[in-house]
Design an enzyme around this catalytic site. Structure first.
Site, PDB file in Angstrom:
ATOM      1  N   THR A 193      34.164  31.865  42.355  1.00 13.67           N
ATOM      2  CA  THR A 193      35.605  32.024  42.538  1.00 13.67           C
ATOM      3  C   THR A 193      36.066  33.455  42.304  1.00 13.67           C
ATOM      4  O   THR A 193      35.490  34.191  41.478  1.00 13.67           O
ATOM      5  CB  THR A 193      36.363  31.091  41.570  1.00 13.67           C
ATOM      6  OG1 THR A 193      37.761  31.407  41.592  1.00 13.67           O
ATOM      7  CG2 THR A 193      35.875  31.267  40.140  1.00 13.67           C
ATOM      8  N   GLU A 195      38.569  34.141  40.724  1.00 14.10           N
ATOM      9  CA  GLU A 195      39.123  34.196  39.366  1.00 14.10           C
ATOM     10  C   GLU A 195      38.183  34.928  38.407  1.00 14.10           C
ATOM     11  O   GLU A 195      38.587  35.313  37.306  1.00 14.10           O
ATOM     12  CB  GLU A 195      39.406  32.784  38.854  1.00 14.10           C
ATOM     13  CG  GLU A 195      40.524  32.056  39.583  1.00 14.10           C
ATOM     14  CD  GLU A 195      41.909  32.563  39.227  1.00 14.10           C
ATOM     15  OE1 GLU A 195      42.082  33.087  38.114  1.00 14.10           O
ATOM     16  OE2 GLU A 195      42.824  32.446  40.071  1.00 14.10           O
ATOM     17  N   TYR A 217      38.817  28.422  32.964  1.00 14.54           N
ATOM     18  CA  TYR A 217      38.171  28.113  34.242  1.00 14.54           C
ATOM     19  C   TYR A 217      37.292  29.276  34.697  1.00 14.54           C
ATOM     20  O   TYR A 217      36.126  29.096  35.065  1.00 14.54           O
ATOM     21  CB  TYR A 217      39.230  27.809  35.295  1.00 14.54           C
ATOM     22  CG  TYR A 217      38.733  27.810  36.719  1.00 14.54           C
ATOM     23  CD1 TYR A 217      37.912  26.787  37.190  1.00 14.54           C
ATOM     24  CD2 TYR A 217      39.094  28.824  37.606  1.00 14.54           C
ATOM     25  CE1 TYR A 217      37.452  26.786  38.507  1.00 14.54           C
ATOM     26  CE2 TYR A 217      38.645  28.824  38.916  1.00 14.54           C
ATOM     27  CZ  TYR A 217      37.825  27.804  39.361  1.00 14.54           C
ATOM     28  OH  TYR A 217      37.368  27.808  40.658  1.00 14.54           O
ATOM     29  N   LYS A 221      33.210  29.498  35.135  1.00 13.89           N
ATOM     30  CA  LYS A 221      32.630  29.851  36.428  1.00 13.89           C
ATOM     31  C   LYS A 221      31.741  31.095  36.329  1.00 13.89           C
ATOM     32  O   LYS A 221      30.786  31.247  37.091  1.00 13.89           O
ATOM     33  CB  LYS A 221      33.745  30.076  37.453  1.00 13.89           C
ATOM     34  CG  LYS A 221      34.302  28.797  38.059  1.00 13.89           C
ATOM     35  CD  LYS A 221      33.280  28.149  38.976  1.00 13.89           C
ATOM     36  CE  LYS A 221      33.876  27.055  39.826  1.00 13.89           C
ATOM     37  NZ  LYS A 221      32.906  26.512  40.801  1.00 13.89           N
TER      38      LYS A 221
END
Length: 437
Positions: A193, A195, A217, A221
């Site tokens: 991701t 992010e 999150y 990840k």
């Protein structure tokens, strides 16, 4: 090898020749309970047993297929459903892992169930034994690990669960592949991701940009990204990550800001809702179409060597822009006034069947309830490597086309809801109804 196909072929032979389970057990010198456990799917059939059965019966029960086999975790999600369709069109046998639940979440793949190239198995990224069982049975050529707790705000509320699935879950998949002896033949795609970049250190972001995760999150990840890289280098496995920037579609979950906006625009246009509450309207994202992005996932695994790639459009827009175009497509012209928590989106013009009573009303308001503890405000991907090495085209679907697709779908959805309850404008009631962050 696929045990379910073997059992199906074996039963066909037995029925045609009138052979009972007991008779078959006597023919191959095994206990009848072994045969029963095969048929119940409790144990797999070994290679030696298959050869023995074929010798005794004088027929092939294992018919090798030239189709590639793909296993998808997160098959019921937005990306999983599009990837399933894409791979089936490519001629793959597609296997998906679903979690056991009393509530059916399979609406995105309902149209695929019953397709001869589509198969579902129960399993969970939190349960390593279930992964070993499914991977050992399917023996896939490719695995696409798309399953995750993928909502950033929810990761602040459930950080431990997020870590278990998004971090340790990746490790469980890699170890299951090794446990099944497939580390030299199975290629693995890990859905990473944007992010990871979090509190961004350069714009736009590419494969060499330093990571600075800014949510539970993203941290989870990041472990997934690095453990994939470690297994690639330590065990020479073909496993790689696609660093996906925001990708949306008509199938996006309703808790994500893009669907929240398109649904609200449709409801307001049809008189089902009065106001939409959002967080930071100035947050910048690189939004693409999920249907285009799954092609790049596949291309990554067709590459000659395992590498990580950024999957993005290279074009950036704000939440404010997304809302503007979503409302424009339903016939509402917005003008944004004020700043920060005082910013509002006011209707200045309507067209079509939209009520003229909306003109002058505040249809979008900002609430601090929708701000995150740490917010990523500037994500912008550079897909140069994917375009050059994979020949992928990130510009198939433009930003405005994407918004239009989502709005048209939600306009139809809201129209079909008919007499759905009207969403109130009182913020406390709005939050209580579960229109989540």
């Amino acid at each position: 090898m696929k045990d379910e196909t073997i059992i199906k072929n074996l039963k066909t032979i037995m029925n045609r020749r009138g052979i009972s389970q007991r008779e078959l057990a006597n023919m191959i010198g095994k206990d009848e309970t072994v045969i029963s456990r095969w048929f119940a799917g409790k144990v797999g059939i070994s290679t030696s047993s298959i050869k023995l059965l074929e010798t005794v019966l004088g027929e092939k029960i294992l018919i090798e297929s030239d189709k590639k086999r793909a296993l998808i975790t997160g098959v019921t999600g937005q990306d999983g459903s599009y990837l399933s369709e894409f791979l089936i069109e490519k001629g793959y046998d597609v296997h998906g892992i679903i979690r056991r639940s009393s509530v059916d979440f399979r609406e995105r793949i309902a149209h695929l169930e019953g397709h001869p190239q589509f198969h579902l198995h129960y399993g969970d990224l939190g349960d390593s034994m279930s992964l070993v069982k499914v991977i050992g049975m399917v023996r896939p050529d490719e695995i696409y690990n798309l399953a995750a707790q993928s909502h950033v705000q929810v990761s602040f509320d459930s950080p431990e669960f997020t870590a278990d699935i998004d971090a340790t879950g990746v490790l469980r998949v890699l170890e299951a592949v090794r446990a099944c002896g497939l580390e030299k033949t199975c290629r693995i795609y890990q859905a990473s991701t944007s992010e990871l970049y979090g509190k961004v250190e350069e714009v736009p972001q590419n494969e060499n940009t330093p990571f600075h995760p800014y949510s539970p999150y993203a941290v989870a990840k990041l472990y997934g990204f690095w453990i994939v890289k470690e297994y690639r280098e330590a065990y020479n496995m073909f496993c790689c990550s696609g660093i996906l920037f925001n990708h949306e579609s008509e199938r996006r979950g309703e808790t994500f800001v893009t669907r929240k906006i398109t649904l609200a625009a449709a409801r307001i246009a049809q008189g089902m809702q009065d106001c939409l509450y959002l967080g930071n309207l100035s947050s910048l994202r690189d939004w693409g179409y999920a249907k285009d992005y799954v092609e790049c996932m596949w291309l990554i695994l067709q590459n000659k060597i395992p590498e990580d790639f950024v999957i993005a459009t290279g074009v950036q827009h704000s939440v404010r822009e997304f809302a503007y175009y979503a409302f424009k497509h339903v016939g509402i012209e917005l003008e944004f006034r004020g700043e920060g928590l005082r910013e509002v989106g006011v209707c200045v013009k309507v067209r079509g069947n939209v009520s003229k009573d909306l003109v002058g009303k505040e249809l979008i308001r900002v609430s601090e309830d929708f701000y995150r503890p740490t917010d990523v405000v500037n994500l912008w991907g550079d897909p140069t490597k994917a375009k050059a090495k994979l020949g992928w085209n990130p510009s198939k679907t433009s930003f405005e086309e994407l918004v239009k697709l989502m709005v048209e779908s939600d306009m139809a959805k809201v129209a079909s809801e008919g007499v759905a309850a009207k969403v109130r404008t009182n913020l406390a009631e709005y939050l209580e109804k579960g229109i989540v962050k």
